[in-house]
Scaffold this active site. Sequence first.
Site, PDB file in Angstrom:
ATOM      1  CG  ASP A  44      -1.844   1.127   1.383  1.00 30.29           C
ATOM      2  OD1 ASP A  44      -3.126   1.099   0.659  1.00 30.29           O
ATOM      3  OD2 ASP A  44      -1.412   2.252   1.865  1.00 30.29           O
ATOM      4  CE1 TYR A  49       0.579   7.806   2.339  1.00 27.66           C
ATOM      5  CE2 TYR A  49       1.043   5.537   1.731  1.00 27.66           C
ATOM      6  CZ  TYR A  49       0.242   6.626   2.527  1.00 27.66           C
ATOM      7  OH  TYR A  49      -0.945   6.132   2.910  1.00 27.66           O
ATOM      8  CE  LYS A  74      -3.650   4.796   0.510  1.00 22.21           C
ATOM      9  NZ  LYS A  74      -2.443   4.447   0.566  1.00 22.21           N
ATOM     10  CG  HIS A 107      -4.369   9.973  -0.100  1.00 22.46           C
ATOM     11  ND1 HIS A 107      -3.292   9.765  -0.051  1.00 22.46           N
ATOM     12  CD2 HIS A 107      -4.563   9.812   1.336  1.00 22.46           C
ATOM     13  CE1 HIS A 107      -2.514   9.282   0.964  1.00 22.46           C
ATOM     14  NE2 HIS A 107      -3.207   9.591   2.151  1.00 22.46           N
TER      15      HIS A 107
END
Length: 281
Positions: A44, A49, A74, A107
């Site tokens: 994930d 990120y 996401k 997200h």
Amino acid sequence: MTNFDLNDNTTIPVTGFGVFMVPNNGPTEEAVTIALKEGYRLIDTAAAYQNESDVGKAVKKSGIPREDIYVTSKLWLQDYGYEAAKKAIDTSLTKLGLDYMDLYLLHQPYGDTAGAWKALEEAVKAGKIRSIGVRNHTVKFLDKLLPKMEILPVVNQMECNPYFQQKELREYLAKYNIRMEAWYPLGHANRQLLTDKVLVGLAEKYGKSVAQIILRWHYQEGIIALPKATSIEHIRDNISIFDFELTDDDMTAIRALDKGKGTHNPDNMANAVTLGMYKIH
């Protein structure tokens, strides 16, 4: 790895490996490589990120067939809206170095979610994404968005652990056969949770760690858990939950720990302003 069924006739591994706040350009690639070797098959990540490229490198060099690894990413707020989301999906695929993503999520629940969701639905039809879902969507946001959807979310990724069990939201999701997926399943290393006397007692009873008891609870509740770890000991520990079973009384005792409050409340619209200031490009 055991799988759960999803509402679009696909399946998803019951526990996964999260890479939030793991740096790119080496550390994420190393952590994901270890996780895959230890048996994880759900990875994930997210555009926000900024480590998608490392995830892709680890998937490629693993030697595991692509169809056996479940990759999630996401869409970030900066790319909400129909046109921007279409571009962002392609950008994530490029960074991951993959032909498709197994799961792609909105997200956050703010901004033009309807326009973004339309782009996700088109990407499913184009074969770029297998399944789509949401993250941090409370009942308030789902009530607004669901009527505008042609394809329902397969998951709603939310903060969820024994101290914050999301019971009301889970009942709502069950009406649509949307599965709960847990971030902070271990309470973000909440010392109070990890030393709770009920959980410690169960850990002693089964010869397991408290983290394993918590993750087993998620599994038996039908919740996908996404624990984050960087040490090989914790990576290995978090997936070793399939050789024991909590009793009904054990599950009842853990359900009684619910405090009904977590670290993040998406309904607080101040979050929309704060998160909107975070730019990824």
